[in-house]
Design a protein around this motif. Structure first.
Motif, mmCIF file in Angstrom:
data_model
loop_
_atom_site.group_PDB
_atom_site.id
_atom_site.type_symbol
_atom_site.label_atom_id
_atom_site.label_comp_id
_atom_site.label_asym_id
_atom_site.label_seq_id
_atom_site.Cartn_x
_atom_site.Cartn_y
_atom_site.Cartn_z
ATOM 1 N N ALA A 35 -91.386 -0.697 23.549
ATOM 2 C CA ALA A 35 -91.774 -1.255 24.849
ATOM 3 C C ALA A 35 -91.730 -0.179 25.931
ATOM 4 O O ALA A 35 -92.605 -0.130 26.805
ATOM 5 N N ARG A 36 -90.711 0.677 25.901
ATOM 6 C CA ARG A 36 -90.624 1.747 26.897
ATOM 7 C C ARG A 36 -91.774 2.736 26.739
ATOM 8 O O ARG A 36 -92.192 3.357 27.725
ATOM 9 N N TYR A 37 -92.289 2.876 25.534
ATOM 10 C CA TYR A 37 -93.453 3.740 25.341
ATOM 11 C C TYR A 37 -94.714 3.097 25.927
ATOM 12 O O TYR A 37 -95.681 3.784 26.258
ATOM 13 N N GLY A 38 -94.706 1.789 26.056
ATOM 14 C CA GLY A 38 -95.855 1.090 26.629
ATOM 15 C C GLY A 38 -96.594 0.198 25.659
ATOM 16 O O GLY A 38 -97.665 -0.330 25.996
ATOM 17 N N LEU A 39 -96.040 -0.008 24.474
ATOM 18 C CA LEU A 39 -96.684 -0.883 23.502
ATOM 19 C C LEU A 39 -96.298 -2.338 23.768
ATOM 20 O O LEU A 39 -95.174 -2.629 24.178
ATOM 21 N N ASP A 40 -97.238 -3.229 23.526
ATOM 22 C CA ASP A 40 -97.003 -4.660 23.692
ATOM 23 C C ASP A 40 -96.351 -5.172 22.415
ATOM 24 O O ASP A 40 -96.977 -5.182 21.352
ATOM 25 N N ALA A 41 -95.095 -5.575 22.491
ATOM 26 C CA ALA A 41 -94.330 -5.917 21.295
ATOM 27 C C ALA A 41 -93.677 -7.278 21.440
ATOM 28 O O ALA A 41 -93.330 -7.716 22.541
ATOM 29 N N VAL A 42 -93.475 -7.940 20.288
ATOM 30 C CA VAL A 42 -92.773 -9.207 20.247
ATOM 31 C C VAL A 42 -91.761 -9.162 19.109
ATOM 32 O O VAL A 42 -92.038 -8.629 18.036
ATOM 33 N N ILE A 43 -90.573 -9.705 19.379
ATOM 34 C CA ILE A 43 -89.538 -9.846 18.359
ATOM 35 C C ILE A 43 -89.420 -11.326 18.008
ATOM 36 O O ILE A 43 -89.226 -12.166 18.894
ATOM 37 N N PHE A 44 -89.560 -11.654 16.728
ATOM 38 C CA PHE A 44 -89.300 -13.010 16.268
ATOM 39 C C PHE A 44 -87.853 -13.059 15.785
ATOM 40 O O PHE A 44 -87.456 -12.342 14.873
ATOM 41 N N ASP A 45 -87.066 -13.909 16.430
ATOM 42 C CA ASP A 45 -85.616 -13.893 16.255
ATOM 43 C C ASP A 45 -85.107 -15.304 16.010
ATOM 44 O O ASP A 45 -84.875 -16.074 16.940
ATOM 45 N N ARG A 46 -84.957 -15.640 14.748
ATOM 46 C CA ARG A 46 -84.335 -16.907 14.371
ATOM 47 C C ARG A 46 -83.733 -16.727 12.980
ATOM 48 O O ARG A 46 -84.255 -15.983 12.166
ATOM 49 N N GLY A 47 -82.660 -17.413 12.726
ATOM 50 C CA GLY A 47 -82.055 -17.316 11.407
ATOM 51 C C GLY A 47 -80.687 -16.677 11.479
ATOM 52 O O GLY A 47 -80.153 -16.385 12.550
ATOM 53 N N GLN A 48 -80.106 -16.441 10.321
ATOM 54 C CA GLN A 48 -78.754 -15.915 10.223
ATOM 55 C C GLN A 48 -78.714 -14.466 10.687
ATOM 56 O O GLN A 48 -79.478 -13.625 10.217
ATOM 57 N N SER A 49 -77.809 -14.158 11.588
ATOM 58 C CA SER A 49 -77.660 -12.802 12.097
ATOM 59 C C SER A 49 -76.567 -12.079 11.333
ATOM 60 O O SER A 49 -75.439 -12.566 11.227
ATOM 61 N N ALA A 50 -76.908 -10.897 10.810
ATOM 62 C CA ALA A 50 -75.900 -10.097 10.116
ATOM 63 C C ALA A 50 -74.807 -9.664 11.081
ATOM 64 O O ALA A 50 -73.621 -9.642 10.737
ATOM 65 N N THR A 51 -75.194 -9.327 12.311
ATOM 66 C CA THR A 51 -74.212 -8.880 13.301
ATOM 67 C C THR A 51 -73.159 -9.948 13.556
ATOM 68 O O THR A 51 -71.962 -9.655 13.695
ATOM 69 N N CYS A 52 -73.579 -11.197 13.581
ATOM 70 C CA CYS A 52 -72.647 -12.287 13.891
ATOM 71 C C CYS A 52 -71.748 -12.655 12.710
ATOM 72 O O CYS A 52 -70.906 -13.546 12.829
ATOM 73 N N GLN A 53 -71.905 -11.980 11.583
ATOM 74 C CA GLN A 53 -70.948 -12.156 10.497
ATOM 75 C C GLN A 53 -69.637 -11.436 10.817
ATOM 76 O O GLN A 53 -68.611 -11.693 10.205
ATOM 77 N N CYS A 54 -69.700 -10.476 11.784
ATOM 78 C CA CYS A 54 -68.475 -9.817 12.249
ATOM 79 C C CYS A 54 -67.696 -10.789 13.138
ATOM 80 O O CYS A 54 -68.296 -11.524 13.926
ATOM 81 N N TYR A 55 -66.376 -10.759 13.043
ATOM 82 C CA TYR A 55 -65.547 -11.595 13.919
ATOM 83 C C TYR A 55 -65.489 -10.980 15.310
ATOM 84 O O TYR A 55 -65.639 -11.674 16.325
ATOM 85 N N THR A 56 -65.266 -9.676 15.361
ATOM 86 C CA THR A 56 -65.447 -8.896 16.588
ATOM 87 C C THR A 56 -66.128 -7.590 16.205
ATOM 88 O O THR A 56 -65.991 -7.107 15.081
ATOM 89 N N LEU A 57 -66.859 -7.022 17.154
ATOM 90 C CA LEU A 57 -67.530 -5.734 16.948
ATOM 91 C C LEU A 57 -66.681 -4.674 17.647
ATOM 92 O O LEU A 57 -66.599 -4.648 18.875
ATOM 93 N N GLU A 58 -66.039 -3.799 16.865
ATOM 94 C CA GLU A 58 -65.039 -2.894 17.420
ATOM 95 C C GLU A 58 -65.367 -1.419 17.224
ATOM 96 O O GLU A 58 -64.593 -0.557 17.660
ATOM 97 N N ASN A 59 -66.478 -1.092 16.562
ATOM 98 C CA ASN A 59 -66.787 0.321 16.303
ATOM 99 C C ASN A 59 -68.153 0.730 16.845
ATOM 100 O O ASN A 59 -68.741 1.695 16.391
#
Length: 276
Positions: A35-59
């Motif tokens: 997007a910062r380069y200027g391209l028209d982009a879309v993120i489709f975001d639904r479903g199980q998140s790998a990041t949210c499998q962490c209890y806290t993000l500490e690193n």
């Protein structure tokens, strides 16, 4: 200043330069860079998140500890601030069409795109129809690609984050998403005739006055002339030279602009905390 972590319910357009599948660390980082380069982009975001499998993000650099959901919300606000759309929907199928891809979602929406970045951590079955089913088999992980750049054997298709076979760490996934986005941008520039050395695009800022004097022009010309392929049209070479110089001059930043942008970053954090 407007910030939002909310996802749109549907795409705002029928066609995009880039479709990103997955709104985790790698997908959001890729969205920020394209997007910062200027391209028209879309993120489709639904479903199980790998990041949210962490209890806290500490690193993750800069955070002694942060709630994974909060981390993703801040990333979503950043991506959308830069102009990348984020849609609450799941990609079900990616099919090759003339000069690109047709992407269909779980909610029945269809968009076309020049490029796809597969950044879903766990599942890539939406790629099973590509190349008459020969590219990817159902349930396979990781997806076959160049692990460094995310490039695949299918032009315009890239893989980012854990799905590429890299280490399953949020900080590494975010960096990989950025690297894949840079590879995508370089490939688009190569498609416009830019050769390898000038196809690479760098997203950073320098102090106003760093570039532009006679010595700088001589230095850039010397470097540039050493990269030009033998068979390039002279008029095109000169046009690229001016574009490369313009890009570098444009990343200069005044002290006032620097302060404004740093304050903007702080404002995002203040806004987020106030919203909570």
């Amino acid at each position: 200043m407007e910030f939002t972590t909310e996802k749109a319910t549907a795409p705002r357009a029928d066609a995009y330069d880039v479709v990103i599948v997955g709104g985790g660390a790698s997908g959001l980082a890729a969205g920020v860079f394209v997007a910062r380069y200027g391209l028209d982009a879309v993120i489709f975001d639904r479903g199980q998140s790998a990041t949210c499998q962490c209890y806290t993000l500490e690193n993750y650099l800069g955070f002694l500890g942060i709630d994974p959901a909060a981390f993703l919300e801040l990333g979503r606000a950043h991506a959308q601030f830069e102009g990348c759309a984020v849609v609450d929907d799941m990609v079900s199928t990616v099919e090759g069409v003339d000069d690109g891809f047709r992407v269909e979602t779980q909610d029945g929406k269809t968009v076309t795109t020049d490029s796809v970045i597969a950044a879903s951590a766990y599942n890539a079955d939406y790629l099973c129809d590509l190349d008459d089913g020969r590219f990817h088999d159902e349930g396979d992980h990781p997806v076959d690609c160049d692990e460094a750049t995310g490039r695949t054997e299918i032009d315009g298709l890239y893989v980012a984050g854990w799905l590429s076979g890299g280490p399953h760490q949020v900080l590494i996934s975010a960096g990989h998403g950025a690297r894949v986005a840079k590879a995508l941008v370089a490939d688009r520039r190569a498609g416009e005739g830019y050769w390898e050395e000038v196809a690479a695009y760098w997203d950073w800022c320098v102090e106003d006055g760093t570039y532009g004097d006679d010595e700088w022009h001589r230095h850039v010309d010397e470097w540039f002339d050493g990269t030009v392929p033998d068979d390039c049209n002279e008029a095109f070479v000169e046009a690229v030279r001016e574009e490369v110089k313009s890009e570098r001059l444009a990343i200069q930043q005044t002290e006032a602009e620097r302060r404004r942008r740093i304050e903007r970053g702080k404002e995002l954090l203040r806004w987020y905390l106030d919203e909570r």
